[in-house]
Design an enzyme around this catalytic site. Sequence first.
Site, PDB file in Angstrom:
ATOM      1  N   ASN A 158      -4.296   4.961  -2.529  1.00  0.00           N
ATOM      2  CA  ASN A 158      -5.466   5.701  -1.712  1.00  0.00           C
ATOM      3  C   ASN A 158      -6.020   6.796  -2.580  1.00  0.00           C
ATOM      4  O   ASN A 158      -5.421   7.530  -3.020  1.00  0.00           O
ATOM      5  CB  ASN A 158      -5.286   6.261  -0.421  1.00  0.00           C
ATOM      6  N   ASP A 194     -11.791   0.319   1.303  1.00  0.00           N
ATOM      7  CA  ASP A 194     -10.826   0.504   2.320  1.00  0.00           C
ATOM      8  C   ASP A 194     -11.703   0.568   3.679  1.00  0.00           C
ATOM      9  O   ASP A 194     -12.874   0.937   3.548  1.00  0.00           O
ATOM     10  CB  ASP A 194     -10.101   1.551   2.185  1.00  0.00           C
ATOM     11  N   GLU A 211       0.843  -0.950   0.003  1.00  0.00           N
ATOM     12  CA  GLU A 211       0.126  -0.023   0.110  1.00  0.00           C
ATOM     13  C   GLU A 211       0.972   1.169  -0.022  1.00  0.00           C
ATOM     14  O   GLU A 211       1.892   1.368   0.782  1.00  0.00           O
ATOM     15  CB  GLU A 211      -0.742   0.060   1.145  1.00  0.00           C
ATOM     16  N   GLU A 230      -6.257  -5.304   8.017  1.00  0.00           N
ATOM     17  CA  GLU A 230      -5.458  -4.005   8.216  1.00  0.00           C
ATOM     18  C   GLU A 230      -4.932  -4.360   9.536  1.00  0.00           C
ATOM     19  O   GLU A 230      -5.757  -4.626  10.421  1.00  0.00           O
ATOM     20  CB  GLU A 230      -6.126  -2.815   7.719  1.00  0.00           C
ATOM     21  N   GLU A 285      -7.279   2.076  -3.593  1.00  0.00           N
ATOM     22  CA  GLU A 285      -8.134   1.850  -2.453  1.00  0.00           C
ATOM     23  C   GLU A 285      -9.124   3.051  -2.468  1.00  0.00           C
ATOM     24  O   GLU A 285      -8.840   4.191  -2.376  1.00  0.00           O
ATOM     25  CB  GLU A 285      -7.184   1.876  -1.108  1.00  0.00           C
TER      26      GLU A 285
HETATM   27  P1  C2E Z   1      -5.331   3.936   5.667  1.00  0.00           P
HETATM   28  O1  C2E Z   1      -5.524   3.979   4.053  1.00  0.00           O
HETATM   29  O2  C2E Z   1      -6.087   3.149   6.442  1.00  0.00           O
HETATM   30  O3  C2E Z   1      -3.966   3.459   5.643  1.00  0.00           O
HETATM   31  C1  C2E Z   1      -3.330   2.597   6.829  1.00  0.00           C
HETATM   32  C2  C2E Z   1      -3.050   3.300   7.845  1.00  0.00           C
HETATM   33  O4  C2E Z   1      -2.648   2.318   8.920  1.00  0.00           O
HETATM   34  C3  C2E Z   1      -1.667   3.795   7.606  1.00  0.00           C
HETATM   35  O5  C2E Z   1      -1.437   5.078   8.328  1.00  0.00           O
HETATM   36  C4  C2E Z   1      -0.514   2.748   8.436  1.00  0.00           C
HETATM   37  O6  C2E Z   1       0.551   3.332   8.493  1.00  0.00           O
HETATM   38  C5  C2E Z   1      -1.454   2.350   9.491  1.00  0.00           C
HETATM   39  N1  C2E Z   1      -0.863   1.086   9.658  1.00  0.00           N
HETATM   40  C6  C2E Z   1      -0.486   0.121   8.862  1.00  0.00           C
HETATM   41  N2  C2E Z   1      -0.389  -1.068   9.796  1.00  0.00           N
HETATM   42  C7  C2E Z   1      -0.666  -0.800  11.255  1.00  0.00           C
HETATM   43  C8  C2E Z   1      -0.427  -1.462  12.258  1.00  0.00           C
HETATM   44  O7  C2E Z   1      -0.298  -2.533  12.261  1.00  0.00           O
HETATM   45  N3  C2E Z   1      -0.771  -0.729  13.427  1.00  0.00           N
HETATM   46  C9  C2E Z   1      -1.218   0.582  13.396  1.00  0.00           C
HETATM   47  N4  C2E Z   1      -1.359   1.181  14.376  1.00  0.00           N
HETATM   48  N5  C2E Z   1      -1.069   1.377  12.274  1.00  0.00           N
HETATM   49  C10 C2E Z   1      -1.115   0.511  11.092  1.00  0.00           C
HETATM   50  P2  C2E Z   1      -0.930   6.479   7.859  1.00  0.00           P
HETATM   51  O8  C2E Z   1       0.181   5.911   6.821  1.00  0.00           O
HETATM   52  O9  C2E Z   1      -0.609   7.119   8.895  1.00  0.00           O
HETATM   53  O10 C2E Z   1      -2.170   6.803   6.825  1.00  0.00           O
HETATM   54  C11 C2E Z   1      -3.255   7.271   7.759  1.00  0.00           C
HETATM   55  C12 C2E Z   1      -4.271   7.468   6.528  1.00  0.00           C
HETATM   56  O11 C2E Z   1      -4.178   8.734   5.913  1.00  0.00           O
HETATM   57  C13 C2E Z   1      -4.426   6.269   5.722  1.00  0.00           C
HETATM   58  O12 C2E Z   1      -5.323   5.524   6.158  1.00  0.00           O
HETATM   59  C14 C2E Z   1      -5.241   6.867   4.694  1.00  0.00           C
HETATM   60  O13 C2E Z   1      -6.651   7.099   4.963  1.00  0.00           O
HETATM   61  C15 C2E Z   1      -4.648   8.154   4.515  1.00  0.00           C
HETATM   62  N6  C2E Z   1      -3.643   8.398   3.670  1.00  0.00           N
HETATM   63  C16 C2E Z   1      -2.393   8.304   3.494  1.00  0.00           C
HETATM   64  N7  C2E Z   1      -1.661   8.331   2.423  1.00  0.00           N
HETATM   65  C17 C2E Z   1      -2.805   8.770   1.539  1.00  0.00           C
HETATM   66  C18 C2E Z   1      -2.805   9.039   0.432  1.00  0.00           C
HETATM   67  O14 C2E Z   1      -1.705   8.883  -0.569  1.00  0.00           O
HETATM   68  N8  C2E Z   1      -3.934   9.323  -0.496  1.00  0.00           N
HETATM   69  C19 C2E Z   1      -5.143   9.553   0.369  1.00  0.00           C
HETATM   70  N9  C2E Z   1      -6.176   9.800  -0.029  1.00  0.00           N
HETATM   71  N10 C2E Z   1      -4.944   8.964   1.762  1.00  0.00           N
HETATM   72  C20 C2E Z   1      -3.984   8.775   2.218  1.00  0.00           C
HETATM   73 CA    CA Z   2      -5.971   2.695   2.786  1.00  0.00          CA
HETATM   74 CA    CA Z   3      -7.623   1.300   5.850  1.00  0.00          CA
END
Ligand code: C2E
Ligand code: CA
Ligand code: CA
Length: 658
Positions: free
Chosen positions: A484, A545, A429, A602, A515
């Site tokens: 995403n 997602d 991802e 996830e 996603e």
């Molecule tokens: P998401 O799409 O649900 O992405 C998964 C989030 O869960 C990611 O946080 C990831 O680092 C985190 N995660 C993955 N595995 C674990 C785990 O085992 N435990 C915990 N506690 N967390 C885990 P991140 O990278 O901080 O991203 C947060 C949200 O920000 C994402 O949720 C997504 O909604 C948004 N996001 C990140 N990058 C993009 C992007 O390029 N475009 C868009 N539209 N949204 C993004």
């Molecule tokens: Ca995602």
């Molecule tokens: Ca997610």
Amino acid sequence: MSAVKRLVQYFAVPDNPELVQAQALAFSQQVPLMYGILLVNSLALAATHTDAPDLLRLYIPALLALACAIRVVTWWRSQGKPMSYARARRLLASTVWVAAGLGVSFSAWALSLYPYGGPFQQSHVAFYMGITSIGCVYCLMHLRGAATMVALCVVIPFTAFFTTSGNWVFLALAINLLLVMAALMTVLLNNYRDFSALVASRAEMEHKQAETQRLSDENYRLANIDALTGLPNRRSFDRHLQAILDSVDGEHRQIAVARLDLDNFKSVNDIFGQITGDRVLAEVANRINMLRQTSTFVARLGSNSFALILSGATDEAALQASGDVLTAAMRPSFELKLGTVHLSASAGFAASRPGDTAETLFDRADYVTWVAKREARGHALVFSERHADELSRVRRMEHALHTADLDREIHILFQPQFDIALNRTTGYEVLARWRSPVLGEVSPSEFIPLAERTGMISKITQTVLRKALAVSARLPKSLRLSVNLSAHDLSSTTAMEAIARLVEQAGKPCRIDFEITETAVMRDMAQANEGLLSLLALGSRIALDDFGTGHSSLTHVQKLPLDRIKVDRSFVAEVTDDPTSRAIIKTTVDLCRNLGISCVFEGIETEQQLDALLGLGGTVMQGYLFGRPMSEDKVFEHIAGENKGWQQHRRQIFGAAG
Ligand code: C2E
Ligand code: CA
Ligand code: CA
């Protein structure tokens, strides 16, 4: 028209309210003058006829003077003020008959004095009748019928009497009066025509003015009132807020502004149609109106958003109490023809501060409403110091993001998605990171919602996608990257076309997946579907997602062209202790199997969680246990080390069976 009819019409009161009222008003101003002339002249005539009997010298003139006085009083009461049409008609109609009566009576009285005087007194009678009738006719110039009646009632007896008197001088006088009266009547009738025309044109002008005023009132109403709810609209709200702020500023008084947004109102329109949606909005406006104090100003700002200006108590506790009442009032179901609608509303309250403008105050209410929607959906929040700090950070962030060089400041990390059945990482991802030269590292959970709010998100998506496409070209062909998409991307045709263009330009085979979230597709299902199908046609796969967190509805799963569902990490976190989470996961796994799509879990952090998921039939896993989001370099290390490292690791946990 017959001559009689024309004659009757000539003397009748015209059938024209404006003219009748104008005539009555004009004449009421001449009444004292006319009766003044009549009485003074009559007094003089009585005085010069000393030889006449008392009946003619005193009693008859006294009786006639009394009749005149009654008329003066009748008219006096309406002098100079506009009177009703009915009263004006009554007065004018009676004036013709009174004119006839008094004309005949005074003429008869004057002529009856003739035998009691010498040549001078007789000349006085003739002079009296001539000059008094001219004066009265002149005063009656606005009343054609009455003026003519007086002229006839004096000139006819005058002429008859003096032409038969045998005196040449009186005969000449009679001819004189006849000619003068004819000339006077001609002038008078011309004047009367001009007067009627003037009244008609003034009435028409007033009518046009009233029509213009009505149209301008209607325009004002349309420009300031929301037609659906009858509440003031956004424009009216802004103006009113600024006016209140200006007035309280000098008094060192506080007011408060609240914004109330209906949560997921769009789904009401989608499910029940717009007419029902409109009824709900009208009912919401009713409920707010029922609760408001008289001093509270309520407006509808836009589709599902309302605002209030509160002039009462503005301390935090009072505002919170108002907010609680307001949001609670939205919870009872809305019973409509097509069904029952359940809604909630989130609200934000902010109290004014010295020097506030409508914009700064509303900005705080707006911000805290946005926070309420995210953190306390269905409830109200009051803007506090915490929000003030956040808001200033958000504003700085907004500015930094707005001016950011996205290509340089945004970079991407990759989190592995491991397929248990294939026993290898099948894709990553793509997660965006922002390193701002001003603010340093900003978490995506902060800047992504901000970018969505300010409309910057599509640019970020395209930057992330461009970077992901570049990396995917360097990765082994078996690995896919999933990017995403935000709600804004899905609801904008331009954004979706730009995304499709980027994927297409990268060439085949396509190894980029996307996603999407349910909240995003909910906005406009048909439009989202169309955009997704175009990506699908290019070879991308679509994953739903955060499944289970939003408004999970199986209809979405069926209606959308999905390849996989990603079960949200909140379920995974509870899979070891919560039977409900386990049951939901089991159902979702079965659903995916039945639909022939894959199911990704996830946020797997512990081996116990993994164990439980494997027991429930999960196959594709993502989470810190399998790898944290990593840079491109680390991805290559991860791929290289995966076989050795992970397999050893698994063998230790699951033995040879894994
Ligand atoms: P998401 O799409 O649900 O992405 C998964 C989030 O869960 C990611 O946080 C990831 O680092 C985190 N995660 C993955 N595995 C674990 C785990 O085992 N435990 C915990 N506690 N967390 C885990 P991140 O990278 O901080 O991203 C947060 C949200 O920000 C994402 O949720 C997504 O909604 C948004 N996001 C990140 N990058 C993009 C992007 O390029 N475009 C868009 N539209 N949204 C993004
Ligand atoms: Ca995602
Ligand atoms: Ca997610």
